[in-house]
Design a protein around this motif. Structure first.
Motif, PDB file in Angstrom:
ATOM      1  N   ILE A 130      -1.937 -11.554  26.791  1.00 24.22           N
ATOM      2  CA  ILE A 130      -2.414 -10.215  27.126  1.00 24.22           C
ATOM      3  C   ILE A 130      -3.926 -10.227  27.353  1.00 24.22           C
ATOM      4  CG2 ILE A 130      -2.603  -7.844  26.273  1.00 24.22           C
ATOM      5  CD1 ILE A 130      -0.126  -8.515  24.489  1.00 24.22           C
ATOM      6  N   ARG A 131      -4.349  -9.684  28.498  1.00 24.85           N
ATOM      7  CA  ARG A 131      -5.788  -9.542  28.774  1.00 24.85           C
ATOM      8  C   ARG A 131      -6.403  -8.517  27.817  1.00 24.85           C
ATOM      9  NH1 ARG A 131      -7.216 -10.879  34.369  1.00 24.85           N
ATOM     10  NH2 ARG A 131      -5.350 -11.589  35.483  1.00 24.85           N
ATOM     11  N   ASN A 132      -7.653  -8.737  27.436  1.00 21.18           N
ATOM     12  CA  ASN A 132      -8.303  -7.796  26.529  1.00 21.18           C
ATOM     13  C   ASN A 132      -8.931  -6.611  27.245  1.00 21.18           C
ATOM     14  OD1 ASN A 132     -10.483  -9.119  27.729  1.00 21.18           O
ATOM     15  ND2 ASN A 132     -11.664  -9.258  25.834  1.00 21.18           N
ATOM     16  N   PRO A 156      -9.782  -9.770  14.550  1.00 23.06           N
ATOM     17  CA  PRO A 156     -10.361  -8.436  14.322  1.00 23.06           C
ATOM     18  C   PRO A 156     -11.787  -8.288  14.830  1.00 23.06           C
ATOM     19  CG  PRO A 156      -9.222  -9.221  12.350  1.00 23.06           C
ATOM     20  CD  PRO A 156      -9.257 -10.371  13.305  1.00 23.06           C
ATOM     21  N   GLU A 157     -12.538  -9.400  14.869  1.00 20.59           N
ATOM     22  CA  GLU A 157     -13.919  -9.330  15.354  1.00 20.59           C
ATOM     23  C   GLU A 157     -13.981  -9.267  16.878  1.00 20.59           C
ATOM     24  OE1 GLU A 157     -16.441 -12.257  12.767  1.00 20.59           O
ATOM     25  OE2 GLU A 157     -14.323 -12.850  12.658  1.00 20.59           O
ATOM     26  N   GLY A 158     -12.897  -9.672  17.549  1.00 20.21           N
ATOM     27  CA  GLY A 158     -12.883  -9.663  19.002  1.00 20.21           C
ATOM     28  C   GLY A 158     -13.534 -10.879  19.630  1.00 20.21           C
ATOM     29  N   THR A 159     -14.265 -11.650  18.864  1.00 22.24           N
ATOM     30  CA  THR A 159     -14.931 -12.852  19.338  1.00 22.24           C
ATOM     31  C   THR A 159     -15.236 -13.712  18.126  1.00 22.24           C
ATOM     32  OG1 THR A 159     -16.820 -13.674  20.637  1.00 22.24           O
ATOM     33  CG2 THR A 159     -17.241 -11.823  19.157  1.00 22.24           C
ATOM     34  N   ARG A 160     -15.822 -14.895  18.352  1.00 20.40           N
ATOM     35  CA  ARG A 160     -16.166 -15.733  17.204  1.00 20.40           C
ATOM     36  C   ARG A 160     -17.185 -15.025  16.314  1.00 20.40           C
ATOM     37  NH1 ARG A 160     -18.154 -20.925  20.134  1.00 20.40           N
ATOM     38  NH2 ARG A 160     -18.289 -19.414  21.838  1.00 20.40           N
ATOM     39  N   GLN A 170     -13.517  -4.721  15.200  1.00 22.00           N
ATOM     40  CA  GLN A 170     -13.214  -3.731  16.229  1.00 22.00           C
ATOM     41  C   GLN A 170     -12.010  -2.882  15.802  1.00 22.00           C
ATOM     42  OE1 GLN A 170     -15.388  -3.749  18.894  1.00 22.00           O
ATOM     43  NE2 GLN A 170     -16.376  -5.389  17.719  1.00 22.00           N
ATOM     44  N   LYS A 171     -11.874  -1.697  16.390  1.00 25.15           N
ATOM     45  CA  LYS A 171     -10.817  -0.767  15.990  1.00 25.15           C
ATOM     46  C   LYS A 171      -9.497  -1.007  16.717  1.00 25.15           C
ATOM     47  CE  LYS A 171     -14.117   2.942  14.927  1.00 25.15           C
ATOM     48  NZ  LYS A 171     -14.554   4.318  15.275  1.00 25.15           N
TER      49      LYS A 171
END
Length: 252
Positions: A130-132, A156-160, A170-171
């Motif tokens: 799935i694309r973000n 949960p952070e969306g990145t490293r 992130q929510k």
């Protein structure tokens, strides 16, 4: 001896990167051919199985050469447990590879740039990762996969991690878990090296062997308040990672 060790570590570094690139590139033309020929369901199953197998081969190669040591046994407990969100911390670029190598039939949310990447894109599209972005399409696709019985991997952070022990959460994870009505299984990835962490150059040599361990954390019920849940989840990760001693360094 120090010079021999230095040369050995550089050889293992470049061999490891070369093997990963070869695995990805060898699958790319086949994935491109399979994508229009297979149904979405068949393509997803084949694509995820091949990616999982490829990553197992890669991690096995790193273990065989003595570059890394992995303890991923805890992940085996999650196989067949039904739909849930898998929420790990994200210390380095190998995190998704470690998880998918043991749990290949998971939906992954990936950066759109990686979906277009020559090494990873064709395989990721076949596997229906799935694309973000755009955000609403990502949320709908993630919910659809969960309602179809899949497990979903989201960092949960969306990145490293941009800070220690974790960066801002992130929510999106809470929103998906709430609307899909699925639990959130936390995972903790522990290592004794900063290799491939945020800001680490790809060709910078780490001390070897590098040790990685994944352990299971608390499983949270589907949230009702996304903002409160996101804050609670981040506080839990900070408490778990800040108070637990790091993996000790080992010699080769």
């Amino acid at each position: 001896m120090r010079l021999l060790r230095l040369v050995s570590e550089y050889i293992r570094l470049y061999l490891g990167l070369g093997v990963l690139g070869a695995i990805c590139l060898s699958w790319t033309p086949l994935a491109l051919l399979a994508y229009p020929l297979l149904s979405p369901r068949a393509g997803r199953r084949l694509g995820r199985w091949v990616i999982g197998a490829g990553f197992r081969i890669y991690l096995g190669f790193l273990t065989l050469t003595g570059a890394c040591r992995f303890d991923l046994r805890a992940l085996d407990e999650l196989a067949g447990q039904g739909p849930m969100i898998l929420a790990p911390n994200h210390p380095c670029l190998l995190d998704a590879l470690m998880i998918v190598s043991r749990l290949p039939d998971v939906a992954c949310i990936m950066k759109a740039a990686l979906i277009r990447n020559v090494f990873l894109g064709a395989g990721a599209r076949l596997a229906r990762y799935i694309r973000n972005e755009p955000i609403l399409a990502m949320v709908r696709s993630a919910i659809d996969d969960l309602r179809a019985g899949q497990q979903l991997l989201i960092f949960p952070e969306g990145t490293r991690s941009s800070a220690l022990p974790v960066g801002p959460f992130q929510k999106g994870l809470a929103l998906i878990a709430s609307r899909a009505g699925v639990p959130v299984q936390t995972l903790f990835i522990e290592t004794d090296s900063a290799y491939l962490s945020k800001g680490w150059p790809l060709f910078r040599r780490p001390a070897m062997p590098i040790h990685y361990r994944v352990r299971l954390g608390r499983r949270f019920d589907p949230p009702s308040d996304c903002e409160r849940f996101t804050a609670e989840l981040q506080a839990y990760f900070v408490a778990e990672l800040a108070t637990r001693p790091p993996l000790p360094r080992h010699s080769a």
